[in-house]
Design a protein around this motif. Structure first.
Motif, PDB file in Angstrom:
ATOM      1  N   GLU A  45      36.022  39.355  47.334  1.00  0.00           N
ATOM      2  CA  GLU A  45      37.421  38.530  46.684  1.00  0.00           C
ATOM      3  C   GLU A  45      37.822  37.149  47.707  1.00  0.00           C
ATOM      4  O   GLU A  45      38.018  36.276  47.467  1.00  0.00           O
ATOM      5  N   GLN A  46      37.433  37.161  49.097  1.00  0.00           N
ATOM      6  CA  GLN A  46      37.965  36.255  50.044  1.00  0.00           C
ATOM      7  C   GLN A  46      36.697  35.888  50.865  1.00  0.00           C
ATOM      8  O   GLN A  46      35.703  36.508  50.978  1.00  0.00           O
ATOM      9  N   THR A  70      40.155  32.418  48.346  1.00  0.00           N
ATOM     10  CA  THR A  70      40.332  33.413  47.436  1.00  0.00           C
ATOM     11  C   THR A  70      39.851  33.291  46.121  1.00  0.00           C
ATOM     12  O   THR A  70      40.304  32.251  45.504  1.00  0.00           O
TER      13      THR A  70
END
Length: 464
Positions: A221-222, A234
């Motif tokens: 996700e990051q 992100t």
């Protein structure tokens, strides 16, 4: 026409190769101004690949159901348009197509028939390690099977192709294995994976963001610009597998400048002017964090690839090499057209292979993003977060980065003499990169594999 290339060769773009992409918009109306009289008959025009792409789009609308695909003949620099269902006397739209500057040829398989055949392959032969795409040069579907497709799987694939009928599809065996090109290492990092940034964009809410591969977006996700570094962006949207392989990743700092450029090494950048549709036969360039800059040709459109993780549709098939870590990297034209995002394929940049790309136009439509920075006039001389840079400073990402300028104005890029730093002349840089490429790949973690950027001043993620 041969499409064999030396996979070890670095891409070279001719000096002064940047030109405005909109020139072809006037080709069709001008060429069709007069519709009668033998004196008006025109030989196929010599066109740039970008102009041929625009003309092909117009002719597709003009020909309707008679249109059966098109491709760019890079040797003659002509657009070849396939037509079906043409009577003995050429109908009016074919005459118009010829007067517009295209070379028209009659073929057997219509677009509808090829689409139906592709659907049959999807229904009966969705086997991991297979892929297919329409090849307008042969007017057939090119089916490719990697080394894992053997025994009963091969028999099933072969019988399905034979069942499509004679002259509808051909099978090619790949020397490698289809996989997504994600790996641990340097460039942009997330969840232990390494990918490359494709293109900086502006999200629909006006915030700075970038596009990369969807399988990168679902892996983490990051994302950070350094191994084990703090996250800088992100994931906002990610699609993989399914109807594409793309992610929209937003920079965490809303003041991040994200100009629309691709760093090609040697201190040079290509200004990305607009999204561009792929054209079979056209030359394209790929930038990635592992292997740097390479070129090749588009082989097929609307490709379906059956990865181990699942089936992905709507991709571009090319002969441009790629390796793990290049996933998400930018596919573009010498004219500054953003074409694709590296998805996956087989082979490497030593032996060559097949590589598939997510079309940028589809990714932009799906995410609502637009190319370029929200403040296109800002950031001249600054660099965007996402460079494929080596070894120094706060460098971010790969593939789309070290973006210099920040302006999306095509007038500056169309005139190479106006601002050499904003135009594409990587011919020297590409040759320089070849010698040190392999050594750079073996450098310590956190150093970019494309060592050609060492020594450049790093201004990534500079704030307003």
């Amino acid at each position: 026409m041969s499409h064999k290339r030396n996979p070890k060769r670095k891409a070279v773009i001719a000096a002064g190769g940047v030109a405005a992409l909109g020139a072809a918009a006037l080709l069709l109306p001008n060429a069709m101004a007069s519709q009668d009289g033998a004196s008006d008959a025109a030989a196929p025009k010599t066109l740039k690949a970008a102009d041929a792409t625009n003309l092909a789009t117009q002719l597709q609308n003009l020909l309707g159901d008679s249109f059966a695909g098109s491709y760019y003949d890079s040797d003659s620099k002509q657009l070849v348009v396939n037509v079906v269902n043409v009577s003995g006397d050429k109908n009016n739209v074919v005459v118009q197509a010829e007067k517009a500057g295209a070379k028209v040829r009659q073929v057997e398989n219509s677009t509808a028939e090829l689409s139906a055949a592709a659907q049959t392959l999807k229904t009966k032969a969705t086997i991991p390690g297979t892929a297919w795409a329409v090849d307008p040069r042969t007017n057939k579907i090119l089916v490719t099977a990697d080394t894992t497709v053997t025994g009963a799987k091969w028999n099933r694939l072969e019988s399905t192709v034979q069942g499509l009928g004679s002259g509808m599809a051909t099978i090619k065996k790949s020397a490698g294995t289809f996989k997504t090109f994600v790996s641990g290492g340097d460039a942009i990092f997330g969840g232990g994976a390494r990918c490359s940034l494709g293109f900086n964009v502006t999200a629909s809410d006006g915030s700075p963001a970038f596009l990369t591969a969807g399988h990168c977006g679902v892996a983490a996700e990051q994302w950070s610009d350094a191994q084990n570094g703090q996250p800088i962006a992100t994931v906002d949207q990610a699609v993989f597998p399914g109807d594409g392989d793309f992610s929209l990743v937003k920079y965490d700092d809303a003041t991040t400048q994200a100009p629309s450029d691709v760093n090609i090494g040697g201190g040079q950048t290509v200004q990305i002017l607009q999204a561009a549709e792929a054209t079979v036969g056209a030359q394209v360039f790929r930038m990635g964090s592992t292997t740097g800059l390479h070129d090749g040709q588009v082989l097929g459109l609307d490709a379906t690839v059956n990865y181990p993780e699942g089936t992905v549709t709507g991709l571009i098939q090319t002969d441009v090499c790629a390796e793990p870590g290049d996933s998400g990297g930018s596919l573009f034209t010498r004219d500054g057209g953003a074409v694709g995002l590296t998805s996956g394929g087989s082979g490497d940049c030593t032996a060559g292979g097949e590589t598939f790309f997510q079309p940028v136009t589809t990714a932009l439509t799906a995410t609502g993003a637009t190319l370029g920075a929200a403040d296109a006039g800002a950031g001249a001389g600054d660099q965007a977060g996402a460079g494929a840079g080596a070894g120094a400073g706060d460098q971010a990402g790969a593939g789309g980065g070290d973006a210099v300028g920040g302006t999306a104005d095509p007038s500056g890029a169309a005139d190479p003499s106006a601002d050499p730093s904003a135009t594409a002349d990587p011919s020297g840089a590409a040759d320089q990169n070849a010698a040190d490429q392999n050594a750079a790949d073996q450098n310590a973690a956190g150093q970019n594999a494309a060592g050609q950027y060492a020594g450049q001043t790093s201004k990534h993620h500079k704030k307003h």
